[in-house]
Design a protein around this motif. Sequence first.
Motif, PDB file in Angstrom:
ATOM      1  N   ALA A  73      -3.502   4.684 -21.797  1.00 24.40           N
ATOM      2  CA  ALA A  73      -4.010   5.972 -22.405  1.00 24.40           C
ATOM      3  C   ALA A  73      -5.240   6.227 -21.667  1.00 24.40           C
ATOM      4  O   ALA A  73      -6.070   5.563 -21.336  1.00 24.40           O
ATOM      5  N   VAL A  74      -5.290   7.790 -21.192  1.00 21.40           N
ATOM      6  CA  VAL A  74      -6.338   8.350 -20.311  1.00 21.40           C
ATOM      7  C   VAL A  74      -6.887   9.500 -20.955  1.00 21.40           C
ATOM      8  O   VAL A  74      -6.066  10.288 -21.532  1.00 21.40           O
ATOM      9  N   PRO A  75      -8.132  10.135 -20.904  1.00 16.38           N
ATOM     10  CA  PRO A  75      -8.574  11.277 -21.300  1.00 16.38           C
ATOM     11  C   PRO A  75      -7.822  12.337 -20.331  1.00 16.38           C
ATOM     12  O   PRO A  75      -7.554  12.350 -19.387  1.00 16.38           O
ATOM     13  N   ALA A  76      -7.486  13.432 -21.152  1.00 21.01           N
ATOM     14  CA  ALA A  76      -6.790  14.652 -20.433  1.00 21.01           C
ATOM     15  C   ALA A  76      -7.763  15.207 -19.492  1.00 21.01           C
ATOM     16  O   ALA A  76      -9.093  14.987 -19.508  1.00 21.01           O
ATOM     17  N   GLY A  77      -7.325  15.701 -18.348  1.00 20.28           N
ATOM     18  CA  GLY A  77      -7.925  16.339 -17.203  1.00 20.28           C
ATOM     19  C   GLY A  77      -7.613  15.758 -16.088  1.00 20.28           C
ATOM     20  O   GLY A  77      -6.775  14.738 -15.656  1.00 20.28           O
ATOM     21  N   PRO A  78      -8.417  15.973 -14.912  1.00 19.45           N
ATOM     22  CA  PRO A  78      -8.119  15.690 -13.636  1.00 19.45           C
ATOM     23  C   PRO A  78      -8.689  14.027 -13.409  1.00 19.45           C
ATOM     24  O   PRO A  78      -9.541  13.756 -14.103  1.00 19.45           O
ATOM     25  N   ARG A  79      -7.547  13.280 -12.994  1.00 21.01           N
ATOM     26  CA  ARG A  79      -7.854  11.822 -12.859  1.00 21.01           C
ATOM     27  C   ARG A  79      -7.598  11.486 -11.591  1.00 21.01           C
ATOM     28  O   ARG A  79      -6.876  11.831 -10.749  1.00 21.01           O
ATOM     29  N   ASP A  80      -8.629  10.272 -11.045  1.00 16.70           N
ATOM     30  CA  ASP A  80      -8.227   9.630  -9.731  1.00 16.70           C
ATOM     31  C   ASP A  80      -7.877   8.388 -10.126  1.00 16.70           C
ATOM     32  O   ASP A  80      -8.346   7.571 -10.727  1.00 16.70           O
ATOM     33  N   VAL A  81      -6.604   7.750  -9.330  1.00 17.85           N
ATOM     34  CA  VAL A  81      -5.793   6.991  -9.888  1.00 17.85           C
ATOM     35  C   VAL A  81      -5.766   6.034  -8.195  1.00 17.85           C
ATOM     36  O   VAL A  81      -5.246   6.877  -7.470  1.00 17.85           O
ATOM     37  N   ARG A  82      -6.040   4.769  -8.459  1.00 19.81           N
ATOM     38  CA  ARG A  82      -6.065   3.987  -7.209  1.00 19.81           C
ATOM     39  C   ARG A  82      -5.804   2.426  -7.579  1.00 19.81           C
ATOM     40  O   ARG A  82      -6.282   2.115  -8.233  1.00 19.81           O
ATOM     41  N   TYR A  83      -5.313   1.678  -6.422  1.00 22.32           N
ATOM     42  CA  TYR A  83      -5.289   0.604  -6.355  1.00 22.32           C
ATOM     43  C   TYR A  83      -6.359   0.215  -5.237  1.00 22.32           C
ATOM     44  O   TYR A  83      -6.354   0.772  -4.234  1.00 22.32           O
ATOM     45  N   THR A  84      -7.118  -0.927  -5.487  1.00 22.44           N
ATOM     46  CA  THR A  84      -8.011  -1.112  -4.341  1.00 22.44           C
ATOM     47  C   THR A  84      -7.817  -2.800  -4.199  1.00 22.44           C
ATOM     48  O   THR A  84      -7.319  -3.639  -5.036  1.00 22.44           O
ATOM     49  N   ASP A  85      -8.315  -3.367  -3.186  1.00 21.09           N
ATOM     50  CA  ASP A  85      -8.197  -4.791  -3.082  1.00 21.09           C
ATOM     51  C   ASP A  85      -9.347  -5.459  -3.696  1.00 21.09           C
ATOM     52  O   ASP A  85     -10.174  -4.810  -4.276  1.00 21.09           O
ATOM     53  N   PHE A  86      -9.550  -6.891  -3.486  1.00 26.06           N
ATOM     54  CA  PHE A  86     -10.446  -7.486  -4.205  1.00 26.06           C
ATOM     55  C   PHE A  86     -11.899  -7.143  -3.872  1.00 26.06           C
ATOM     56  O   PHE A  86     -13.204  -7.234  -4.615  1.00 26.06           O
ATOM     57  N   MET A  87     -12.175  -6.480  -2.594  1.00 24.10           N
ATOM     58  CA  MET A  87     -13.624  -6.099  -2.204  1.00 24.10           C
ATOM     59  C   MET A  87     -13.751  -4.534  -2.631  1.00 24.10           C
ATOM     60  O   MET A  87     -14.925  -4.046  -2.443  1.00 24.10           O
ATOM     61  N   GLY A  88     -12.879  -3.862  -3.103  1.00 23.82           N
ATOM     62  CA  GLY A  88     -13.168  -2.477  -3.657  1.00 23.82           C
ATOM     63  C   GLY A  88     -12.508  -1.595  -2.436  1.00 23.82           C
ATOM     64  O   GLY A  88     -12.751  -0.147  -2.959  1.00 23.82           O
TER      65      GLY A  88
END
Length: 162
Positions: A73-88
């Motif tokens: 569940a995420v708040p409505a609106g524009p969202r930045d979604v990503r996968y990062t490695d363990f260092m970010g």
Amino acid sequence: MSYHPSQPYPPPMPGVVTPLIAYPHPIAPPPGCAVLVVSVNRGPYLVPAPATSRFKVDGRVVAIPGEGTWHVAVPAGPRDVRYTDFMGIPVITTSLVAQPGAAHHLSFRFGGWRNRVHDGYGTDVTRFGMWSNYSILLVVLAVGGLLCCGLFGLTAAFSASP
């Protein structure tokens, strides 16, 4: 069961839903929220990609324990979604506008050549997809091999000259 991204998401499981927590079953979004239906594959790696990466929504880590389908569940609106490695460092990034009460499907695919994300229609919505670990390894080995063989060749040429 698949839902059209603009359709309201039906509540199959009653209970309180906390935003930005991954659930292994379909959830009803709280008022003013949407649901990200995140599918993650293991990738062709010896250690599964989801085990070594972090899933983030707007910079906040969402604990997704591994491969499979997860509901967040995420708040409505524009969202930045990503996968990062363990260092970010970003591995796969995308963005979307979450509509209240809707389910947004995202399929993160860790591949042999490139890492990509697709929406519920199969459209590639990747904003940034890093090369996979295998393709990076091939480039490093090729460059290292050329440098090593070139250095060996130069050494041999200079030592053979009178």
